[in-house]
Design a protein around this motif. Structure first.
Motif, PDB file in Angstrom:
ATOM      1  N   LYS A  58      19.928   8.485   3.504  1.00 52.71           N
ATOM      2  CA  LYS A  58      19.313   7.692   2.435  1.00 52.71           C
ATOM      3  C   LYS A  58      17.827   8.015   2.301  1.00 52.71           C
ATOM      4  N   PHE A  59      17.183   8.322   3.427  1.00 55.88           N
ATOM      5  CA  PHE A  59      15.742   8.595   3.430  1.00 55.88           C
ATOM      6  C   PHE A  59      15.515   9.974   4.057  1.00 55.88           C
ATOM      7  N   PRO A  60      15.762  11.045   3.288  1.00 56.70           N
ATOM      8  CA  PRO A  60      15.791  12.387   3.871  1.00 56.70           C
ATOM      9  C   PRO A  60      14.397  12.940   4.184  1.00 56.70           C
ATOM     10  N   LEU A  61      14.404  13.948   5.052  1.00 60.52           N
ATOM     11  CA  LEU A  61      13.203  14.696   5.400  1.00 60.52           C
ATOM     12  C   LEU A  61      13.197  15.994   4.605  1.00 60.52           C
ATOM     13  N   ARG A  62      12.061  16.265   3.958  1.00 59.25           N
ATOM     14  CA  ARG A  62      11.900  17.518   3.222  1.00 59.25           C
ATOM     15  C   ARG A  62      10.628  18.205   3.718  1.00 59.25           C
ATOM     16  N   GLU A  63      10.790  19.364   4.324  1.00 65.85           N
ATOM     17  CA  GLU A  63       9.654  20.117   4.861  1.00 65.85           C
ATOM     18  C   GLU A  63       9.358  21.332   3.994  1.00 65.85           C
ATOM     19  N   GLU A  64       8.080  21.650   3.855  1.00 61.31           N
ATOM     20  CA  GLU A  64       7.677  22.813   3.074  1.00 61.31           C
ATOM     21  C   GLU A  64       6.852  23.794   3.892  1.00 61.31           C
ATOM     22  N   GLY A  65       6.675  23.525   5.183  1.00 62.17           N
ATOM     23  CA  GLY A  65       5.954  24.445   6.040  1.00 62.17           C
ATOM     24  C   GLY A  65       4.505  24.093   6.271  1.00 62.17           C
ATOM     25  N   GLU A  66       3.840  23.575   5.254  1.00 66.08           N
ATOM     26  CA  GLU A  66       2.469  23.083   5.402  1.00 66.08           C
ATOM     27  C   GLU A  66       2.465  21.636   4.921  1.00 66.08           C
ATOM     28  N   ASP A  67       2.740  20.727   5.833  1.00 64.71           N
ATOM     29  CA  ASP A  67       2.992  19.335   5.477  1.00 64.71           C
ATOM     30  C   ASP A  67       1.903  18.421   6.029  1.00 64.71           C
ATOM     31  N   LEU A  68       1.686  17.336   5.311  1.00 59.58           N
ATOM     32  CA  LEU A  68       0.775  16.292   5.776  1.00 59.58           C
ATOM     33  C   LEU A  68       1.615  15.118   6.251  1.00 59.58           C
ATOM     34  N   PHE A  69       1.613  14.885   7.557  1.00 58.88           N
ATOM     35  CA  PHE A  69       2.347  13.766   8.142  1.00 58.88           C
ATOM     36  C   PHE A  69       1.427  12.543   8.158  1.00 58.88           C
ATOM     37  N   ILE A  70       1.927  11.429   7.634  1.00 63.17           N
ATOM     38  CA  ILE A  70       1.135  10.204   7.561  1.00 63.17           C
ATOM     39  C   ILE A  70       1.903   9.065   8.213  1.00 63.17           C
ATOM     40  N   ASN A  71       1.199   8.288   9.003  1.00 67.15           N
ATOM     41  CA  ASN A  71       1.761   7.097   9.636  1.00 67.15           C
ATOM     42  C   ASN A  71       1.597   5.922   8.675  1.00 67.15           C
ATOM     43  N   PRO A  72       2.674   5.478   8.001  1.00 70.96           N
ATOM     44  CA  PRO A  72       2.533   4.426   6.989  1.00 70.96           C
ATOM     45  C   PRO A  72       2.222   3.058   7.575  1.00 70.96           C
ATOM     46  N   ALA A  73       2.419   2.880   8.896  1.00 71.74           N
ATOM     47  CA  ALA A  73       2.076   1.601   9.528  1.00 71.74           C
ATOM     48  C   ALA A  73       0.578   1.353   9.534  1.00 71.74           C
ATOM     49  N   VAL A  74      -0.200   2.403   9.302  1.00 69.64           N
ATOM     50  CA  VAL A  74      -1.648   2.278   9.166  1.00 69.64           C
ATOM     51  C   VAL A  74      -1.956   2.075   7.690  1.00 69.64           C
ATOM     52  N   CYS A  75      -2.499   0.920   7.349  1.00 69.62           N
ATOM     53  CA  CYS A  75      -2.779   0.596   5.945  1.00 69.62           C
ATOM     54  C   CYS A  75      -4.097   1.224   5.517  1.00 69.62           C
ATOM     55  N   PRO A  76      -4.087   2.013   4.455  1.00 70.80           N
ATOM     56  CA  PRO A  76      -5.266   2.803   4.109  1.00 70.80           C
ATOM     57  C   PRO A  76      -6.290   2.062   3.268  1.00 70.80           C
ATOM     58  N   ASP A  77      -7.507   2.581   3.290  1.00 68.31           N
ATOM     59  CA  ASP A  77      -8.525   2.278   2.299  1.00 68.31           C
ATOM     60  C   ASP A  77      -9.151   3.600   1.890  1.00 68.31           C
ATOM     61  N   SER A 124     -12.111   0.899  10.554  1.00 68.04           N
ATOM     62  CA  SER A 124     -11.137  -0.164  10.825  1.00 68.04           C
ATOM     63  C   SER A 124      -9.981  -0.071   9.841  1.00 68.04           C
ATOM     64  N   PHE A 125      -8.834  -0.593  10.244  1.00 68.58           N
ATOM     65  CA  PHE A 125      -7.663  -0.640   9.366  1.00 68.58           C
ATOM     66  C   PHE A 125      -6.683  -1.667   9.918  1.00 68.58           C
ATOM     67  N   ASN A 126      -5.793  -2.122   9.064  1.00 69.99           N
ATOM     68  CA  ASN A 126      -4.695  -2.988   9.491  1.00 69.99           C
ATOM     69  C   ASN A 126      -3.523  -2.120   9.923  1.00 69.99           C
ATOM     70  N   TYR A 127      -2.971  -2.447  11.080  1.00 74.42           N
ATOM     71  CA  TYR A 127      -1.887  -1.659  11.667  1.00 74.42           C
ATOM     72  C   TYR A 127      -0.662  -2.548  11.822  1.00 74.42           C
ATOM     73  N   ILE A 128       0.429  -2.160  11.182  1.00 74.77           N
ATOM     74  CA  ILE A 128       1.652  -2.956  11.157  1.00 74.77           C
ATOM     75  C   ILE A 128       2.573  -2.465  12.261  1.00 74.77           C
ATOM     76  N   SER A 129       2.551  -3.133  13.405  1.00 74.19           N
ATOM     77  CA  SER A 129       3.396  -2.717  14.534  1.00 74.19           C
ATOM     78  C   SER A 129       4.327  -3.822  15.012  1.00 74.19           C
ATOM     79  N   ARG A 130       4.247  -4.999  14.406  1.00 78.04           N
ATOM     80  CA  ARG A 130       5.147  -6.108  14.713  1.00 78.04           C
ATOM     81  C   ARG A 130       5.530  -6.782  13.400  1.00 78.04           C
ATOM     82  N   PRO A 131       6.698  -7.414  13.313  1.00 77.13           N
ATOM     83  CA  PRO A 131       7.100  -8.042  12.045  1.00 77.13           C
ATOM     84  C   PRO A 131       6.100  -9.070  11.533  1.00 77.13           C
ATOM     85  N   TYR A 132       5.515  -9.849  12.448  1.00 79.72           N
ATOM     86  CA  TYR A 132       4.597 -10.903  12.020  1.00 79.72           C
ATOM     87  C   TYR A 132       3.268 -10.351  11.514  1.00 79.72           C
TER      88      TYR A 132
END
Length: 391
Positions: A58-77, A124-132
Motif C-alpha cells: 500500500k505504501f511502496p518504496l521507490r528508489e532512484e539512486g540519489e534519494d533524500l531520506f526524510i524522517n517525517p516524525a520530525v516536524c519541519p519549519d 528546535s523542532f517537535n518530534y512525534i515519537s509517542r501517540p500522545y
C-alpha cells in the motif's frame, strides 16, 4: 527530487496508530506529517516510503539512486527545511540520536548512518515519537500549518449569522458555518474544503476541521483540536486529534485523545483525561510490554483504526485501544485493550477476523471506499501479530 519518508527506530512506540500506516501518515495540526514536508519542499517532488514490509504494498518504496531520506516524525519549519536541502550526497543531518534526513544511495538507514558524514542540527523542532505527542504538540503544529497554508490567501466569506471573536479564521472553498461562536484569540480556526460547522456550536481555537468533516449541532470545541477528513464530531472535545474517517457524532466528552481512521464512539461515551489523584498518567507501551510514564497530567484515549465502542462507554485515564476492537457494556473496561478484542468491563474474547472484516467493509462502503485485498492483508497481519496480547 525523490523523497523517501522513513520510519525511524521509534515507530513501534507509536503503536497502535502505526499498525496500519507509516509514521508519515499520522496527522498533527492541520496536515499529516508528510504533508508538512511536501508543502515546504515542493509538492511536485516524487515521494515514497521506507516502512514495514507488510505495509509496503500500500505504501511502496521507490528508489532512484540519489534519494533524500526524510524522517517525517520530525516536524519541519523553514530553518530545518533549509538545512535539509543543503545536504550533499553522503551527508546526514542529526540531533542527538535522532536522524532527521540523509542524502544517500543506501536504502537501509543503518547503513546510511554508518557511511555518511554527520552534521549536527542545533535548531528546535517537535518530534512525534509517542501517540500522545500528537495532541500535546497539536497547538504549536496547528499554528505553523495555518500560517503555511493561508499565507497570501484570502478566506472564503464567513456568514454574518456567526459571532466572531478574533480574526484568525480561514474558510476554504465550500466550507459552511452558520450561527456559531468562533473565538480565534487562543488559536486559529481552519475550515477545510466542503467542511461544515452546524448551528449552535461554540469553538475556541485552535481548530482544524479538515475537508468534508462536520461538527454537528451545538458541538463544543476547546483546546487545539483536529478533526480529520470525512469525520463527524459532536458533544464536547478538548485537545484531541482525529486522523480521519472517524465519528464521534453525539454528546459525550473526548479529551487529550487520538483516534485513528474508521473509529466510532457511541453516544454519551466519555473518557477520563485526569486521574483522581492528579498523578502522572501511564499508558501501555507496545515495545516495553507494560505501562510506561507519559510525563503528562492530562492524557485520555488512544484508539487504533477500525475500533468501535457502544453507547455510554466509559474509558479510564490513559486507555489504549488497538485495531478493530469492539467495546460495549457498563463499567470501565481495562485501560489496555488489545487489537481484535470483543467485550467490555466483564471481560474480552477474540473478535473473529472474518466478522471484523465484514464490519470494516460496511463502514468503508458508507464513504464509497472499498475494503480491498491490500487493506485486508494489512489487517490480517495485524491480527496475527497481536494474537499473543489477546491470549
Amino acid at each position: 527530487m525523490n523523497i523517501i519518508f522513513f520510519d525511524d527506530s521509534q515507530r513501534d512506540h507509536l503503536l497502535p496508530l502505526t499498525f496500519t500506516r507509516p509514521t508519515a501518515k499520522l496527522r498533527c495540526g492541520i496536515l499529516t506529517l508528510e504533508e508538512k514536508w511536501l508543502k515546504r519542499l515542493d509538492e511536485s517532488n516524487t515521494y515514497s516510503y521506507l516502512t514495514e514490509d507488510y505495509l509496503s504494498t500500500k505504501f511502496p518504496l521507490r528508489e532512484e539512486g540519489e534519494d533524500l531520506f526524510i524522517n517525517p516524525a520530525v516536524c519541519p519549519d523553514a530553518d530545518l527545511v533549509e538545512a535539509v536541502l543543503a545536504l550533499e550526497e553522503n551527508e546526514s543531518l542529526m540531533q542527538g540520536d535522532i536522524l532527521i534526513a540523509t542524502r544517500t544511495r543506501e536504502a537501509l538507514m543503518e547503513e546510511a548512518e554508518q557511511d555518511t558524514e554527520v552534521l549536527d542540527y542545533e535548531g528546535s523542532f517537535n518530534y512525534i515519537s509517542r501517540p500522545y505527542h500528537l495532541f500535546s504538540n497539536n497547538a504549536a503544529e496547528l499554528e505553523k500549518d495555518f500560517a503555511l497554508i493561508t499565507a497570501g490567501r484570502q478566506s472564503a466569506p464567513i456568514s454574518k449569522t456567526n459571532t466572531l471573536i478574533g480574526e484568525r479564521i480561514f474558510l476554504e472553498e465550500g466550507a459552511k458555518v452558520e450561527a456559531a461562536v468562533l473565538n480565534s484569540t487562543s488559536g486559529p480556526i481552519y475550515l477545510g474544503k466542503d467542511s461544515e460547522i452546524m448551528e449552535g456550536s461554540v469553538i475556541r481555537g485552535g481548530l482544524a476541521l479538515c475537508e468534508h468533516a462536520t461538527l454537528k449541532l451545538a458541538t463544543k470545541i476547546y483546546g487545539a483540536t483536529t478533526v480529520g477528513p470525512h469525520s463527524k464530531v459532536g458533544g464536547e472535545v478538548n485537545n484531541s486529534v482525529i486522523i480521519g474517517y472517524s465519528n464521534k457524532g453525539h454528546d459525550g466528552f473526548l479529551g487529550n485523545s487520538v483516534l485513528g481512521e474508521w473509529c466510532n464512539i457511541g453516544a454519551d461515551s466519555n473518557n477520563s483525561n485526569l486521574k483522581n489523584n492528579y498523578e502522572e498518567v501511564k499508558i501501555w507501551d507496545y515495545v516495553a510490554g507494560r505501562f510506561a510514564p507519559t510525563g503528562l497530567q492530562f492524557c485520555g484515549l488512544i484508539m487504533g483504526d477500525h475500533s468501535k465502542c457502544g453507547i455510554n462507554t466509559m474509558f479510564n485515564t490513559g486507555t489504549v485501544v488497538g485495531v478493530s476492537a469492539n467495546i460495549y457494556g457498563g463499567g470501565f473496561p481495562r485501560n489496555f485493550i488489545p487489537s481484535y478484542s470483543w467485550g467490555g468491563s466483564g471481560g474480552f474474547m477474540e473478535y473473529r477476523f472474518d466478522k471484523a472484516m465484514k464490519t470494516a467493509a460496511l463502514v468503508m462502503e458508507r464513504r464509497s471506499i472499498e475494503l480491498d485485498s491490500v487493506e485486508r492483508d494489512i489487517l490480517q497481519v495485524v491480527f496475527d501479530k497481536t494474537a499473543t496480547s489477546r491470549g
